[in-house]
Design a protein around this motif. Structure first.
Motif, PDB file in Angstrom:
ATOM      1  N   ASP A 157       0.834  -1.215   0.000  1.00  0.00           N
ATOM      2  CA  ASP A 157       0.000   0.000   0.000  1.00  0.00           C
ATOM      3  C   ASP A 157       0.871   1.268   0.000  1.00  0.00           C
ATOM      4  O   ASP A 157       1.745   1.428   0.842  1.00  0.00           O
ATOM      5  CB  ASP A 157      -0.888  -0.119   1.267  1.00  0.00           C
ATOM      6  N   GLY A 158       0.592   2.125  -0.996  1.00  0.00           N
ATOM      7  CA  GLY A 158       1.362   3.374  -1.089  1.00  0.00           C
ATOM      8  C   GLY A 158       2.654   3.178  -1.849  1.00  0.00           C
ATOM      9  O   GLY A 158       3.573   4.002  -1.752  1.00  0.00           O
ATOM     10  N   TYR A 159       2.694   2.137  -2.631  1.00  0.00           N
ATOM     11  CA  TYR A 159       3.906   1.756  -3.354  1.00  0.00           C
ATOM     12  C   TYR A 159       3.505   1.119  -4.676  1.00  0.00           C
ATOM     13  O   TYR A 159       2.616   0.279  -4.654  1.00  0.00           O
ATOM     14  CB  TYR A 159       4.693   0.748  -2.511  1.00  0.00           C
ATOM     15  N   PRO A 160       4.138   1.471  -5.794  1.00  0.00           N
ATOM     16  CA  PRO A 160       5.210   2.430  -5.973  1.00  0.00           C
ATOM     17  C   PRO A 160       4.706   3.871  -6.073  1.00  0.00           C
ATOM     18  O   PRO A 160       3.611   4.118  -6.598  1.00  0.00           O
ATOM     19  CB  PRO A 160       5.850   2.001  -7.305  1.00  0.00           C
ATOM     20  N   ARG A 161       5.502   4.798  -5.611  1.00  0.00           N
ATOM     21  CA  ARG A 161       5.177   6.226  -5.691  1.00  0.00           C
ATOM     22  C   ARG A 161       5.786   6.851  -6.934  1.00  0.00           C
ATOM     23  O   ARG A 161       5.494   7.979  -7.279  1.00  0.00           O
ATOM     24  CB  ARG A 161       5.718   6.983  -4.481  1.00  0.00           C
ATOM     25  N   GLU A 162       6.716   6.144  -7.556  1.00  0.00           N
ATOM     26  CA  GLU A 162       7.299   6.603  -8.825  1.00  0.00           C
ATOM     27  C   GLU A 162       7.665   5.358  -9.630  1.00  0.00           C
ATOM     28  O   GLU A 162       7.851   4.277  -9.061  1.00  0.00           O
ATOM     29  CB  GLU A 162       8.512   7.518  -8.588  1.00  0.00           C
ATOM     30  N   ASP A 189       9.802  -0.527 -10.773  1.00  0.00           N
ATOM     31  CA  ASP A 189      10.739  -1.304 -11.591  1.00  0.00           C
ATOM     32  C   ASP A 189      11.803  -1.965 -10.709  1.00  0.00           C
ATOM     33  O   ASP A 189      12.138  -3.135 -10.907  1.00  0.00           O
ATOM     34  CB  ASP A 189      11.418  -0.399 -12.634  1.00  0.00           C
ATOM     35  N   GLN A 190      12.291  -1.199  -9.724  1.00  0.00           N
ATOM     36  CA  GLN A 190      13.339  -1.760  -8.858  1.00  0.00           C
ATOM     37  C   GLN A 190      12.779  -2.876  -7.967  1.00  0.00           C
ATOM     38  O   GLN A 190      13.420  -3.900  -7.762  1.00  0.00           O
ATOM     39  CB  GLN A 190      13.979  -0.655  -8.008  1.00  0.00           C
ATOM     40  N   ALA A 233      -1.787  -3.806 -10.234  1.00  0.00           N
ATOM     41  CA  ALA A 233      -1.701  -2.526  -9.516  1.00  0.00           C
ATOM     42  C   ALA A 233      -3.128  -1.997  -9.425  1.00  0.00           C
ATOM     43  O   ALA A 233      -3.779  -1.749 -10.450  1.00  0.00           O
ATOM     44  CB  ALA A 233      -0.817  -1.550 -10.273  1.00  0.00           C
ATOM     45  N   LEU A 234      -3.653  -1.892  -8.209  1.00  0.00           N
ATOM     46  CA  LEU A 234      -5.006  -1.348  -8.000  1.00  0.00           C
ATOM     47  C   LEU A 234      -4.855   0.147  -7.790  1.00  0.00           C
ATOM     48  O   LEU A 234      -4.156   0.572  -6.870  1.00  0.00           O
ATOM     49  CB  LEU A 234      -5.642  -1.909  -6.729  1.00  0.00           C
ATOM     50  N   TYR A 235      -5.520   0.919  -8.628  1.00  0.00           N
ATOM     51  CA  TYR A 235      -5.425   2.389  -8.516  1.00  0.00           C
ATOM     52  C   TYR A 235      -6.774   2.960  -8.091  1.00  0.00           C
ATOM     53  O   TYR A 235      -7.768   2.795  -8.797  1.00  0.00           O
ATOM     54  CB  TYR A 235      -4.975   2.981  -9.855  1.00  0.00           C
ATOM     55  N   PHE A 236      -6.801   3.611  -6.936  1.00  0.00           N
ATOM     56  CA  PHE A 236      -8.025   4.247  -6.448  1.00  0.00           C
ATOM     57  C   PHE A 236      -8.049   5.701  -6.930  1.00  0.00           C
ATOM     58  O   PHE A 236      -7.265   6.525  -6.466  1.00  0.00           O
ATOM     59  CB  PHE A 236      -8.108   4.155  -4.916  1.00  0.00           C
ATOM     60  N   GLU A 237      -8.963   5.946  -7.879  1.00  0.00           N
ATOM     61  CA  GLU A 237      -9.019   7.269  -8.503  1.00  0.00           C
ATOM     62  C   GLU A 237     -10.023   8.161  -7.775  1.00  0.00           C
ATOM     63  O   GLU A 237     -11.205   7.794  -7.651  1.00  0.00           O
ATOM     64  CB  GLU A 237      -9.430   7.131  -9.971  1.00  0.00           C
ATOM     65  N   VAL A 238      -9.547   9.310  -7.296  1.00  0.00           N
ATOM     66  CA  VAL A 238     -10.381  10.235  -6.522  1.00  0.00           C
ATOM     67  C   VAL A 238     -10.005  11.669  -6.915  1.00  0.00           C
ATOM     68  O   VAL A 238      -8.822  11.962  -7.110  1.00  0.00           O
ATOM     69  CB  VAL A 238     -10.139  10.028  -4.996  1.00  0.00           C
ATOM     70  N   ALA A 239     -11.007  12.555  -7.024  1.00  0.00           N
ATOM     71  CA  ALA A 239     -10.741  13.955  -7.385  1.00  0.00           C
ATOM     72  C   ALA A 239      -9.963  14.646  -6.265  1.00  0.00           C
ATOM     73  O   ALA A 239     -10.116  14.305  -5.086  1.00  0.00           O
ATOM     74  CB  ALA A 239     -12.062  14.682  -7.612  1.00  0.00           C
ATOM     75  N   PRO A 263       2.459   9.027 -13.297  1.00  0.00           N
ATOM     76  CA  PRO A 263       3.069   8.213 -14.370  1.00  0.00           C
ATOM     77  C   PRO A 263       3.069   6.715 -14.062  1.00  0.00           C
ATOM     78  O   PRO A 263       3.122   5.883 -14.976  1.00  0.00           O
ATOM     79  CB  PRO A 263       4.511   8.749 -14.459  1.00  0.00           C
ATOM     80  N   VAL A 264       2.990   6.356 -12.763  1.00  0.00           N
ATOM     81  CA  VAL A 264       2.950   4.936 -12.371  1.00  0.00           C
ATOM     82  C   VAL A 264       1.693   4.278 -12.959  1.00  0.00           C
ATOM     83  O   VAL A 264       1.715   3.117 -13.397  1.00  0.00           O
ATOM     84  CB  VAL A 264       2.932   4.815 -10.818  1.00  0.00           C
ATOM     85  N   VAL A 265       0.613   5.052 -12.978  1.00  0.00           N
ATOM     86  CA  VAL A 265      -0.678   4.531 -13.459  1.00  0.00           C
ATOM     87  C   VAL A 265      -0.554   4.132 -14.938  1.00  0.00           C
ATOM     88  O   VAL A 265      -0.915   3.007 -15.335  1.00  0.00           O
ATOM     89  CB  VAL A 265      -1.785   5.590 -13.226  1.00  0.00           C
ATOM     90  N   ASP A 266       0.014   5.021 -15.739  1.00  0.00           N
ATOM     91  CA  ASP A 266       0.187   4.721 -17.173  1.00  0.00           C
ATOM     92  C   ASP A 266       1.147   3.548 -17.366  1.00  0.00           C
ATOM     93  O   ASP A 266       0.948   2.702 -18.252  1.00  0.00           O
ATOM     94  CB  ASP A 266       0.791   5.936 -17.900  1.00  0.00           C
ATOM     95  N   HIS A 267       2.176   3.517 -16.541  1.00  0.00           N
ATOM     96  CA  HIS A 267       3.207   2.465 -16.649  1.00  0.00           C
ATOM     97  C   HIS A 267       2.567   1.080 -16.509  1.00  0.00           C
ATOM     98  O   HIS A 267       2.826   0.183 -17.312  1.00  0.00           O
ATOM     99  CB  HIS A 267       4.229   2.706 -15.529  1.00  0.00           C
ATOM    100  N   TYR A 268       1.692   0.902 -15.491  1.00  0.00           N
ATOM    101  CA  TYR A 268       1.078  -0.419 -15.283  1.00  0.00           C
ATOM    102  C   TYR A 268      -0.076  -0.661 -16.246  1.00  0.00           C
ATOM    103  O   TYR A 268      -0.381  -1.816 -16.575  1.00  0.00           O
ATOM    104  CB  TYR A 268       0.715  -0.632 -13.798  1.00  0.00           C
ATOM    105  N   ALA A 269      -0.678   0.424 -16.739  1.00  0.00           N
ATOM    106  CA  ALA A 269      -1.718   0.253 -17.773  1.00  0.00           C
ATOM    107  C   ALA A 269      -1.068  -0.341 -19.027  1.00  0.00           C
ATOM    108  O   ALA A 269      -1.587  -1.284 -19.632  1.00  0.00           O
ATOM    109  CB  ALA A 269      -2.377   1.595 -18.067  1.00  0.00           C
TER     110      ALA A 269
END
Ligand SMILES: Nc1ncnc2c1ncn2[C@H]1C[C@H](O)[C@@H](COP(=O)(O)OP(=O)(O)OP(=O)(O)O)O1
Ligand SMILES: Nc1ncnc2c1ncn2[C@H]1C[C@H](O)[C@@H](COP(=O)(O)O)O1
Ligand SMILES: [Mg+2]
Length: 208
Positions: free
Chosen positions: A106-111, A116-117, A128-134, A172-178
């Motif tokens: 939780d809270g990882y990765p932040r970048e 990748d590491q 990667a579960l992404y919780f999208e909130v305004a 950018p993490v979101v796009d990376h896993y998408a």
């Protein structure tokens, strides 16, 4: 130039041998990552490791490193990758020794580099579960939590900085896993139960 951080020698062989599923939990500050992880743990019995909690524990331990961490967290910035990854590895090893069925990180990765590491040194994440909130909702939730949390970063000034860090480094993490076909994006504006309903639709496919 970023300061050089001394790495610990951590033998992660037991972690690799366990070969259990790893789920990254991504979302802005106050998006509900911790709240949903609690629900997931209850239903699926996974090990929940929040990188923020691990860092706060390090601060509480009174170590010299802890003092440096508080300053970074108060500034709403990211702690050096190596520090977080080593704390996560050590915590994962403890869970594996107890017979973990899988991990919520939780809270990882932040970048992007963090993910990748992690995947190079440990093993690839399943999802990667992404919780999208305004942004407006994130601020409201963090300010409400500030009434009871005692967190050094739950104040209007730091929340603003954390949001900036999130937009710059974590989106950018979101796009990376998408692109890897591993992203599950969940609208997390609704109630806790409603969001957990959607979470279950995805996790039921992995954890029978
Ligand atoms: N769906 C929801 N609706 C309303 N409030 C919520 C919802 N989910 C969580 N909350 C509350 C609980 C907390 O007081 C606050 C933040 O939730 P929390 O789970 O701690 O977020 P988080 O773990 O993503 O934040 P952080 O990244 O800052 O640790 O909002
Ligand atoms: N994965 C992380 N990388 C760098 N810094 C981190 C990470 N997780 C937490 N932190 C730091 C920076 C955050 O603002 C605070 C609080 O984390 P949270 O996940 O909001 O509890 O810790
Ligand atoms: Mg949290």
């Amino acid at each position: 130039m970023a300061p050089t951080v001394e790495r610990k020698q951590i033998d992660i062989t037991p972690l690799k041998k366990a070969n259990v599923p790893i789920i990254f939990i991504v979302g802005g500050p106050g998006s509900g990552k911790g709240t949903q992880c609690e629900r997931i743990v209850k239903k699926y019995g996974l090990s929940h490791l929040s990188s923020g909690d691990l860092l706060r524990d390090e601060v509480k331990s009174g170590s010299a490193r802890g003092g440096q961490l508080t300053k970074i967290m108060e500034a709403g910035e990211l702690v050096p990758l190596e520090v977080v990854l080593d704390l996560v590895k050590e915590a994962m090893l403890k869970e594996v020794a107890k017979g973990s069925k899988g991990f919520l990180i939780d809270g990882y990765p932040r970048e992007v580099k963090q993910g990748d590491q992690f995947e190079a040194e440990i093993m690839p994440a399943r999802l990667a579960l992404y919780f999208e909130v305004a942004e407006e909702t994130l601020v409201k939730r963090c300010l409400k939590r500030a009434e009871t949390s005692g967190r050094v970063d739950d104040n209007a000034e730091t929340i603003k900085k954390r949001l900036k860090t999130f937009m710059q480094s974590t989106t950018p993490v979101v796009d990376h896993y998408a692109k890897k076909g591993k992203l599950v994006k969940i609208n997390a504006e609704g109630g806790v139960d409603e969001i957990f309903g959607v979470v279950q639709q995805h996790l039921d496919k992995i954890f029978k």
